[in-house]
Design a protein around this motif. Structure first.
Motif, PDB file in Angstrom:
ATOM      1  N   MET A   1       0.787  -1.115   0.018  1.00 35.44           N
ATOM      2  CA  MET A   1       0.142   0.042  -0.197  1.00 35.44           C
ATOM      3  C   MET A   1       0.729   1.270  -0.033  1.00 35.44           C
ATOM      4  O   MET A   1       0.553   2.160  -0.767  1.00 35.44           O
ATOM      5  CB  MET A   1      -0.893  -0.019   1.144  1.00 35.44           C
ATOM      6  CG  MET A   1      -2.288  -0.983   1.090  1.00 35.44           C
ATOM      7  SD  MET A   1      -3.106  -0.557  -0.520  1.00 35.44           S
ATOM      8  CE  MET A   1      -3.579   1.071  -0.217  1.00 35.44           C
ATOM      9  N   THR A   2       1.777   1.240   0.662  1.00 38.22           N
ATOM     10  CA  THR A   2       2.864   2.428   0.821  1.00 38.22           C
ATOM     11  C   THR A   2       3.389   2.645  -0.820  1.00 38.22           C
ATOM     12  O   THR A   2       3.593   3.565  -1.365  1.00 38.22           O
ATOM     13  CB  THR A   2       4.000   2.236   1.834  1.00 38.22           C
ATOM     14  OG1 THR A   2       3.366   2.259   3.058  1.00 38.22           O
ATOM     15  CG2 THR A   2       4.971   3.288   1.691  1.00 38.22           C
ATOM     16  N   THR A   3       3.854   1.492  -1.327  1.00 33.14           N
ATOM     17  CA  THR A   3       4.402   1.575  -2.539  1.00 33.14           C
ATOM     18  C   THR A   3       3.033   1.904  -3.742  1.00 33.14           C
ATOM     19  O   THR A   3       3.661   2.756  -4.642  1.00 33.14           O
ATOM     20  CB  THR A   3       4.733   0.013  -3.061  1.00 33.14           C
ATOM     21  OG1 THR A   3       5.799  -0.455  -2.292  1.00 33.14           O
ATOM     22  CG2 THR A   3       5.551   0.233  -4.587  1.00 33.14           C
ATOM     23  N   ALA A   4       1.999   1.581  -3.347  1.00 36.71           N
ATOM     24  CA  ALA A   4       0.973   2.109  -4.144  1.00 36.71           C
ATOM     25  C   ALA A   4       0.791   3.577  -3.881  1.00 36.71           C
ATOM     26  O   ALA A   4       0.604   4.362  -5.172  1.00 36.71           O
ATOM     27  CB  ALA A   4      -0.337   1.172  -4.110  1.00 36.71           C
ATOM     28  N   ALA A   5       0.830   4.151  -2.769  1.00 36.22           N
ATOM     29  CA  ALA A   5       0.920   5.449  -2.394  1.00 36.22           C
ATOM     30  C   ALA A   5       1.719   6.292  -3.398  1.00 36.22           C
ATOM     31  O   ALA A   5       1.556   7.161  -3.774  1.00 36.22           O
ATOM     32  CB  ALA A   5       0.724   5.859  -0.951  1.00 36.22           C
TER      33      ALA A   5
END
Length: 426
Positions: free
Chosen positions: A151-155
């Motif tokens: 999710m951090t990578t997606a953000a």
């Protein structure tokens, strides 16, 4: 469908998420015009009225309108589906931009332009928040279990995509307005919004489940009732003052030194810094919490933005603008990452639109104030707006940072918006 994650999730693994490419490419095309709208309005209205203050006021009306209506669009998308909101939205937006362009060329009074700017801003498709909601659905992010490391990578990936549009969009709009016709930037924005929005709406298989299907028994509560979302909205409001203040002040600075074409270059350097920092943020396996990264990033942003007003040469302004851009991405990415830990799935698109709307509201206020200051006292005074906006937002963030911590198991979030199990954010 949740993805299997490794200890060091990266962009390659993210892009192999099933179904990702079906919404990424149309989503990029659909959000590109958003970066063109404000600068397109400023350049057209300044051309027809001769005033940066008037141009900033019209652009500000569209920004305020977007900030007020975007969360309602997000709530409707959570409830009825993204396609149901996008299809009429892109049609209304294209028609509204066409009407605003025609009125500006007809040299109508300022109040008429401001009136036309209301539906223009209100109908801006909220593609960025919708893409983020699709990532959350694809990666299995939900209350009651730890968020996927991806999710951090997606953000970060979404921040990079947003900033790439802000590299390309203002440069493209400026080139069209100065090289083809003052109205060409807005016309291109309307066409791209229509085509990109329809293509994105056609990707039905990856849109998140609606509230009625996913959480029929859950009380209908606004995402803004979550205390952490309110803190993030104020924080993002300050980021918006940087975008708006830079757009108007760089335009005025370029005109002031007799080199209007350098405007797109300077803003492109600023946005490129943001994009590069976003790439780095997504590639790092962070051990610190998103809240801590948000605070550290915001302190750096306030410090760098506070020096813009004192710079009077193109090379120095480009260098400092690059540093400001480098500081924005960590704050944006950390804020969007916190949403997954603070907000239930059924209100996530709305939460993302509150943050996007806060950026638009801050941008609208900054465009107005910076335009007035540039008209009255020169371009350098317009750069004081990002300084004031980030310092005030930082003070609020530091005072209310405890509200960005997810509640422990069994606690109710914001008057019953949902219950959750422990969520790890460190």
């Amino acid at each position: 469908m949740a993805s299997t994650v490794s200890d060091r999730p990266g962009y390659g693994q993210l892009l192999r998420t099933p179904g990702a490419w079906t919404f990424l490419l149309p989503g990029f095309a659909a959000r590109q015009p958003f970066a063109m709208l404000t600068i397109g309005i400023v350049l057209l209205v300044q051309h027809t009225t001769g005033s940066y203050g008037s141009a900033g006021a019209v652009a500000a009306v569209s920004g305020v309108s977007m900030a007020l209506f975007a969360p309602q669009s997000g709530r409707l998308a959570d409830r009825f589906g993204q396609r149901a909101v996008l299809l009429p939205g892109v049609l209304i937006h294209a028609a509204s931009v066409g009407a605003l362009t025609a009125l500006a060329l007809a040299d109508v009074p300022l109040w008429a332009l401001a009136l036309a700017a209301v539906p223009t801003g209100a109908s801006i498709p909220q593609v960025g928040p919708m893409v983020r909601a699709r990532w959350a659905a694809r990666l299995g992010a939900a209350p009651g279990r730890p968020a996927s490391p991806l999710m951090t990578t997606a953000a970060a990936f979404e921040s990079v995509t947003d900033e790439f549009t802000f590299v390309v969009g203002p440069v493209l709009a400026t080139a069209l307005c100065t090289g083809v016709h003052p109205a060409a930037g807005l016309i291109a924005e309307a066409v791209l919004t229509l085509v990109g929005g329809l293509l994105f709406a056609a990707q039905r298989s990856t849109q998140p489940a609606t509230r009625n299907a996913a959480t029929a028994a859950e009380p209908h509560r606004s995402a803004l009732s979550v205390p952490g979302v309110r803190v993030l909205a104020i924080t993002f409001l300050g980021i918006g003052t940087v975008f708006g203040g830079m757009q108007v002040s760089l335009t005025a600075f370029s005109e002031e030194i007799g080199r209007p074409g350098v405007n797109g270059l300077l803003y492109g350097v600023f946005a490129a810094g943001n994009m590069l920092a976003g790439i780095a943020c997504g590639a790092i396996a962070w051990k610190s919490s998103p809240r801590r990264r948000l605070i550290v990033g915001y302190v750096a942003l306030a410090l760098t933005a506070s020096g813009l007003w004192a710079v009077h040469s193109v090379p120095l302004l480009a260098g400092l603008g690059l540093l400001v851009g480098l500081c924005i991405a960590p704050a944006l990415i950390s804020g969007y990452t916190l949403v997954d830990a603070l907000v239930p799935t059924s209100a996530r698109t709305e939460a993302f639109t509150w943050l996007t709307g806060a950026v638009a509201l801050g941008q609208a206020a900054a465009v107005t104030v910076a335009g007035q200051l540039a008209d009255a006292h020169g371009a350098s005074t317009g750069f004081m707006v990002p300084m004031a906006g980030t310092v005030l937002a930082l003070a609020t963030l530091l005072a209310l940072r405890s509200r960005l911590t997810p509640l422990p198991a069994g606690r109710t979030v914001a008057r019953g918006i949902g219950h959750r199990e422990p969520v790890t954010v460190d």
